[in-house]
Structure formats: C-alpha cells, structure tokens
Design a protein around this motif. Sequence first.
Motif, PDB file in Angstrom:
ATOM      1  N   ALA A 286       0.826  -1.201   0.000  1.00 59.96           N
ATOM      2  CA  ALA A 286       0.000   0.000   0.000  1.00 59.96           C
ATOM      3  C   ALA A 286       0.863   1.254   0.000  1.00 59.96           C
ATOM      4  N   ALA A 287       1.932   1.253   0.800  1.00 60.69           N
ATOM      5  CA  ALA A 287       2.822   2.409   0.864  1.00 60.69           C
ATOM      6  C   ALA A 287       3.472   2.672  -0.487  1.00 60.69           C
ATOM      7  N   ALA A 288       3.899   1.607  -1.164  1.00 57.55           N
ATOM      8  CA  ALA A 288       4.528   1.764  -2.472  1.00 57.55           C
ATOM      9  C   ALA A 288       3.561   2.375  -3.483  1.00 57.55           C
ATOM     10  N   HIS A 289       2.320   1.925  -3.453  1.00 57.97           N
ATOM     11  CA  HIS A 289       1.315   2.459  -4.372  1.00 57.97           C
ATOM     12  C   HIS A 289       1.068   3.936  -4.100  1.00 57.97           C
ATOM     13  N   LEU A 290       0.898   4.297  -2.822  1.00 55.23           N
ATOM     14  CA  LEU A 290       0.616   5.681  -2.468  1.00 55.23           C
ATOM     15  C   LEU A 290       1.823   6.577  -2.732  1.00 55.23           C
ATOM     16  N   ALA A 291       3.013   6.047  -2.510  1.00 55.55           N
ATOM     17  CA  ALA A 291       4.220   6.832  -2.777  1.00 55.55           C
ATOM     18  C   ALA A 291       4.346   7.135  -4.268  1.00 55.55           C
ATOM     19  N   ALA A 292       4.055   6.148  -5.100  1.00 53.58           N
ATOM     20  CA  ALA A 292       4.122   6.358  -6.540  1.00 53.58           C
ATOM     21  C   ALA A 292       3.104   7.397  -6.998  1.00 53.58           C
ATOM     22  N   ALA A 293       1.943   7.399  -6.366  1.00 51.65           N
ATOM     23  CA  ALA A 293       0.888   8.332  -6.750  1.00 51.65           C
ATOM     24  C   ALA A 293       1.138   9.751  -6.256  1.00 51.65           C
ATOM     25  N   SER A 294       1.880   9.890  -5.149  1.00 47.19           N
ATOM     26  CA  SER A 294       2.049  11.200  -4.515  1.00 47.19           C
ATOM     27  C   SER A 294       3.463  11.760  -4.617  1.00 47.19           C
ATOM     28  N   GLY A 295       4.415  10.959  -5.104  1.00 43.55           N
ATOM     29  CA  GLY A 295       5.796  11.399  -5.137  1.00 43.55           C
ATOM     30  C   GLY A 295       6.450  11.438  -3.772  1.00 43.55           C
ATOM     31  N   ALA A 296       5.916  10.665  -2.834  1.00 42.56           N
ATOM     32  CA  ALA A 296       6.417  10.680  -1.463  1.00 42.56           C
ATOM     33  C   ALA A 296       7.634   9.774  -1.298  1.00 42.56           C
ATOM     34  N   PHE A 297       8.477  10.141  -0.350  1.00 46.33           N
ATOM     35  CA  PHE A 297       9.599   9.315   0.074  1.00 46.33           C
ATOM     36  C   PHE A 297       9.066   8.279   1.047  1.00 46.33           C
ATOM     37  N   THR A 298       9.526   7.036   0.947  1.00 45.80           N
ATOM     38  CA  THR A 298       9.036   5.973   1.812  1.00 45.80           C
ATOM     39  C   THR A 298      10.094   5.578   2.835  1.00 45.80           C
ATOM     40  N   VAL A 299       9.674   5.508   4.081  1.00 45.09           N
ATOM     41  CA  VAL A 299      10.531   5.039   5.171  1.00 45.09           C
ATOM     42  C   VAL A 299       9.959   3.720   5.681  1.00 45.09           C
ATOM     43  N   GLU A 300      10.747   2.659   5.610  1.00 44.99           N
ATOM     44  CA  GLU A 300      10.332   1.394   6.212  1.00 44.99           C
ATOM     45  C   GLU A 300      10.823   1.404   7.654  1.00 44.99           C
ATOM     46  N   PHE A 301       9.891   1.501   8.581  1.00 41.84           N
ATOM     47  CA  PHE A 301      10.277   1.635   9.987  1.00 41.84           C
ATOM     48  C   PHE A 301      11.032   0.408  10.478  1.00 41.84           C
ATOM     49  N   ASP A 302      10.836  -0.734   9.840  1.00 41.88           N
ATOM     50  CA  ASP A 302      11.600  -1.930  10.195  1.00 41.88           C
ATOM     51  C   ASP A 302      13.100  -1.690  10.046  1.00 41.88           C
ATOM     52  N   ASP A 303      13.502  -0.862   9.075  1.00 42.53           N
ATOM     53  CA  ASP A 303      14.923  -0.545   8.893  1.00 42.53           C
ATOM     54  C   ASP A 303      15.442   0.265  10.080  1.00 42.53           C
ATOM     55  N   VAL A 304      14.611   1.176  10.566  1.00 43.13           N
ATOM     56  CA  VAL A 304      14.981   1.979  11.737  1.00 43.13           C
ATOM     57  C   VAL A 304      15.138   1.069  12.953  1.00 43.13           C
ATOM     58  N   VAL A 305      14.200   0.142  13.108  1.00 45.05           N
ATOM     59  CA  VAL A 305      14.250  -0.801  14.232  1.00 45.05           C
ATOM     60  C   VAL A 305      15.533  -1.627  14.164  1.00 45.05           C
ATOM     61  N   ALA A 306      15.851  -2.147  12.982  1.00 46.34           N
ATOM     62  CA  ALA A 306      17.053  -2.964  12.825  1.00 46.34           C
ATOM     63  C   ALA A 306      18.311  -2.158  13.143  1.00 46.34           C
ATOM     64  N   ALA A 307      18.353  -0.892  12.720  1.00 47.20           N
ATOM     65  CA  ALA A 307      19.512  -0.047  12.992  1.00 47.20           C
ATOM     66  C   ALA A 307      19.652   0.208  14.492  1.00 47.20           C
ATOM     67  N   LEU A 308      18.547   0.481  15.162  1.00 45.09           N
ATOM     68  CA  LEU A 308      18.600   0.725  16.603  1.00 45.09           C
ATOM     69  C   LEU A 308      19.042  -0.519  17.365  1.00 45.09           C
ATOM     70  N   GLN A 309      18.550  -1.668  16.938  1.00 39.67           N
ATOM     71  CA  GLN A 309      18.938  -2.903  17.606  1.00 39.67           C
ATOM     72  C   GLN A 309      20.415  -3.217  17.384  1.00 39.67           C
ATOM     73  N   ALA A 310      20.923  -2.895  16.188  1.00 41.66           N
ATOM     74  CA  ALA A 310      22.333  -3.134  15.905  1.00 41.66           C
ATOM     75  C   ALA A 310      23.242  -2.197  16.695  1.00 41.66           C
ATOM     76  N   ALA A 311      22.743  -1.009  17.019  1.00 37.92           N
ATOM     77  CA  ALA A 311      23.553   0.002  17.700  1.00 37.92           C
ATOM     78  C   ALA A 311      23.414  -0.042  19.218  1.00 37.92           C
ATOM     79  N   THR A 312      22.585  -0.947  19.724  1.00 34.30           N
ATOM     80  CA  THR A 312      22.353  -1.035  21.164  1.00 34.30           C
ATOM     81  C   THR A 312      22.527  -2.482  21.621  1.00 34.30           C
ATOM     82  N   THR A 313      22.400  -2.694  22.925  1.00 31.66           N
ATOM     83  CA  THR A 313      22.492  -4.047  23.477  1.00 31.66           C
ATOM     84  C   THR A 313      21.307  -4.286  24.400  1.00 31.66           C
TER      85      THR A 313
END
Length: 199
Positions: A24-51
């Motif tokens: 759904a995000a990909a479809h809406l981003a294509a229609a609106s020209g929006a940048f997409t952030v996958e929050f799972d990537d943020v979660v993975a980065a935080l988990q990698a940088a913490t203990t």
Amino acid sequence: MHTDHRPWDVLLIGGASGLGKSRAAAHLAAASGAFTVEFDDVVAALQAATTPRTHPGLHHFSVTPARGLDTERVLQLQIATAHALDEALLGVVRNRLSVDVPAIVEGDYLSPRAAARAAAEAAAQGRRVRAVFLHEGDAARISANYARREPGCGPQRERAAVSARYSSWLAAQARAHRLPVVDCLPYDTLPHRLTAAWA
C-alpha cells in the motif's frame, strides 16, 4: 507544501505483519511522489547500535526468542517493543518534517499512541501528519498471505495467530486515539480506501 490532492506532509501506515502495508505504501508513494521510510529498517539499525543491557526494550526477542512462547506472551513482547520505539518514531517524523518532500512511514511497530503524539505535535507547528492502521483479525487469512509472500516458509500458523491478535490490539488502540482503521482486504481497493480514511 500543502496540496489539495495530498492532505498530509507525513503519512503513517501501521498494522501487524502480513497485512500489505509495504504494498500500500509503495502504491501511495508512486501516486504522490512521497519518500518511503520502512520503519523496520529503523528498528534494525537501533537494535544493531544497542544491546539488551543498555536498551532492554528494544531486545525482547533476542533475549526471549518467540519460538516456544504462547501467543499471548509473544503479543505482550510485541506491544512492549512497539512502545519502546515510540520516541524513535517521533524522531523519524520530526526529521521528515524538516524537508519539503512528503513521506510515508510504514511498519509493524508504529504504535497508535506515538502516531497520535506525532500528529498533535505536527499540528501545533502547522504541519500535517496523518495516520491509518490496517487491520485483519482472521489468522487464516494472514497465514494465506504469508504463504503467497513467502512460499518457502510453509503456513506459519503460529506467526499468523500472533499477527491477528496484534492487529486487533492495534485497531482497538487506534480507535481509542481516534485514528482511522481500515480492513486490509480486498487489496485491490485498499489504496482508495486508505485515501478515503483521511479525507
């Protein structure tokens, strides 16, 4: 930059695993020209940088693997993880509002209370953050979606059961915070129904 056809600067799409958020995000981003952030990537980065010692709220599943736990316990850990990520979501939204490019943030760990905070904070600054949560309470349907998406992994019934329970929790919390909830099926009309939800 306000436009009539896009009544948001940042759009948050939350919901449990296996409900079609990324599609759904990909479809809406294509229609609106929006940048997409996958929050799972943020979660993975935080988990990698913490203990687990420094940030236990981000590492529930590395300390206590989900396999072998009952559905209710996995649900509790999932909710706890989402709440531990509230400030991270607010940080992402604040950063995206610092530029004039519309953004869609989607992910499993967007909590309704953080989404409501983000919307209120943005409104106080004359900006527009909208949030919508996808919902599917039928574990069998979610399992079928997993099978289509990940055919080599089998039916994943236990994972689907957790996802259905988490979806119901998210939907109840979203309604409590006066955020729209949209059934994920049928997929072919989902983008239109998402647009209608915040119109």
